[in-house]
Design an enzyme around this catalytic site. Structure first.
Site, PDB file in Angstrom:
ATOM      1  CG  ASP A 114     -67.638  86.534  -8.398  1.00 45.21           C
ATOM      2  OD1 ASP A 114     -66.489  86.153  -8.718  1.00 45.21           O
ATOM      3  OD2 ASP A 114     -68.658  85.904  -8.686  1.00 45.21           O
ATOM      4  CB  VAL A 145     -82.274  84.694 -13.943  1.00 46.80           C
ATOM      5  CG1 VAL A 145     -82.573  86.172 -14.213  1.00 46.80           C
ATOM      6  CG2 VAL A 145     -81.214  84.573 -12.865  1.00 46.80           C
ATOM      7  N   GLY A 148     -78.560  79.048 -12.556  1.00 46.29           N
ATOM      8  CA  GLY A 148     -77.254  78.861 -11.946  1.00 46.29           C
ATOM      9  C   GLY A 148     -77.386  78.086 -10.662  1.00 46.29           C
TER      10      GLY A 148
END
Length: 527
Positions: free
Chosen positions: A178, A69, A64
């Site tokens: 979020d 990750v 991202g």
């Protein structure tokens, strides 16, 4: 935690497909002036098998704007984790690093079955990282892309779990900022886990979103509260709004507002009322639609004041589902507008002052303890009616799980099956669930102690593991009551048993592994 950005060799269709393993493997879209979030110094590249401190990189899971990750093995503990490797240009600013560490450490203090657990925040070879729980399954976004919507039972089940996670965070003063389907993980057992608590500040606090950029219709603005759009100070009611939008998506198959640009979506959050959910899903009971629309009210003072109040109403609806024809008659909690400020943890359980004073006058603390105790499940039938499930302890257990893991479900199971050989295993499991429930609430620690005693007295094939779990619970209670030395002594006595039953590993120990790790950390950090 948005879906990972597409790699150069990946089509948009490929990116939209749900991944087989869902972890906290994607980031909130952080738009930078003049372009996407990929501008700036690229993060360092790693390869499978490479070591980063105590972590061995096994497989790249996603990338991202904030991090890459990896599935990694934490070699010191022989467990798999989701390892977020933060982008180096974000870590170049000392102020930014300090804010990151503060936010991440706050999130690491959250221990709840419906929250993705943060294990380690650290740095190795100049690379900042976050190691957290590896959740196998899919994101809620991926599930909805595949299934479209959910039925009433599953929707309420998910709402209860996410609401419980938000309640726990709010009690610790943490606003997620979020909440959206990409940030809700569904494991293979169908349990919901909210990811990235406290970390959304990192992607939204330093730079404002470029809301005029075209094509940004899949990011945060779809679920953003009006306060976020206006850039004003947030509290837990902002998460309630985003949770409401997520629930709307859950039942409707899409968020309430859509547009060509993020700005177009954001303006609708400020100005437009969402289309009535009842018109889009006519079969949904009106109280369910009312609850979701309450969460999405523009004025924070007119929303539910906190997740605890949302949970109260969700649980009413879950109970009513079991009573055919009753859900339409459910009365949601009355809200009184601006006078309803967010409640603190201390105020979560209202105290009936006059009754308590009377009890104290009549019999002192003993009377108060008697009045506060839970009913004995072997003598007083619980209020919940579990119907035909009474004939099968296993089905009764599973139904209690599905109906929200509430106290009544476990008490009902114990009441109907205690002392009967065919229900022994499930009675023990119900005592275990009650112990875990009571351990999380300060005013129920004495009740937790009673349930732990029941666990220790279990016989049969589960005797040893039940005893070990009960002793871990006693270590938790000792630490909670200020005796870290007592907790340490218990854990030293249990070392062999814990390893034998795998209760120190998240994969096999579950919540007990979380509790065990928390107590050990408190002992290690003690002066």
């Amino acid at each position: 935690m948005s879906e990972p950005a597409a790699t150069p060799n990946e089509s948009s269709a490929d990116r939209a497909a749900p991944q087989p393993d869902a972890v906290s493997n994607s980031e909130t879209v952080m738009q930078r002036p003049g372009g996407g979030g990929g501008a700036g110094e690229p993060i360092r590249h790693f390869a499978e098998g490479e070591m980063l401190g105590e972590f061995k990189l096994l497989k790249k899971l996603g990338q991202g704007d904030m991090a890459t990750v990896w599935l990694a093995e934490q070699t010191s503990l022989h467990r798999n984790v989701a390892l977020k490797l933060l982008r180096s240009d974000l870590m170049a600013d000392a102020t930014y690093v300090k804010r990151f560490q503060t936010e991440a450490k706050a999130a690491a203090g959250l221990n709840h079955p419906n929250i993705v657990q943060v294990y380690v925040i650290g740095e190795a070879d100049g690379q900042h990282f976050i190691a957290q729980e590896y959740v196998q399954g899919s994101t809620l976004k991926g599930y909805l892309q595949k299934k479209g919507t959910v039925d009433l039972n599953l929707g309420l089940h998910l709402m209860r779990q996410v609401g419980a996670a938000l309640q726990t965070a709010a009690e610790q003063g943490i606003v997620h900022r979020d909440i959206k389907p990409e940030n809700i993980m569904l494991n293979k057992k169908g349990e919901a886990k909210v990811a990235d608590f406290g970390l959304a500040q990192l992607t939204q606090g330093g730079e404002k979103l470029n809301l005029t950029q075209e094509g940004v219709t899949m990011g945060t603005p779809l679920y953003m509260s009006p306060e976020q759009v206006q850039g004003i100070k947030l509290d837990a009611r902002s998460d309630i709004y985003s949770f409401g939008v997520t629930c709307y998506h859950l039942f409707c198959g899409r968020p309430p507002f859509q547009g060509e640009t993020a700005l177009g979506v954001a303006v609708q959050h400020l100005q437009n009322e969402p289309p009535p959910l009842k018109e889009l899903r006519p079969e949904l009971p009106q109280p369910v639609c009312d609850l979701i629309h309450r969460m999405m009210r523009k004025d924070p003072a007119e929303r539910y004041p906190d997740a605890a109040t949302v949970l109260e109403d969700v649980r009413k609806l879950i109970r009513a589902v079991k009573e055919e024809g009753r859900i339409e008659q459910v009365q949601l909690t009355e809200l009184t507008g601006a006078s309803r400020a967010p409640r603190t943890f201390a105020a979560r359980r209202p105290i009936l002052t006059l009754t308590l004073l009377t009890l104290l006058t009549l019999g002192g603390s003993a009377a108060l303890g008697w009045w506060m105790r839970p009913p004995d499940p072997r003598q007083v039938p619980p209020s919940a009616d579990y119907g035909i499930a009474k004939s099968d302890p296993r089905q009764m257990y599973l139904q209690a799980v599905f109906n929200g893991q509430e106290e009544d479900g476990w008490l009902a199971l114990i009441h109907h099956w205690d002392g009967r050989s065919e229900g022994q295993e499930w009675v023990a499991r119900a005592h275990e669930q009650l112990a875990l429930l009571y351990l999380r609430e300060r005013d129920r620690w004495n009740d937790a102690e009673r349930q732990l005693d029941e666990l220790k007295s279990q016989t049969g094939p589960l005797k040893d593991v039940a005893y070990t779990k009960a002793r871990i619970g006693e270590a938790v209670l000792a630490a909670n009551r200020g005796s870290l030395s007592g907790a340490k002594e218990i854990l030293n006595q249990l070392r062999a048993n814990v390893e034998q039953h795998g209760l120190d590993k998240a994969e096999t120990g579950g919540t007990w592994a979380v509790l065990l790790r928390e107590v050990r950390d408190r002992i290690d950090q003690a002066p």
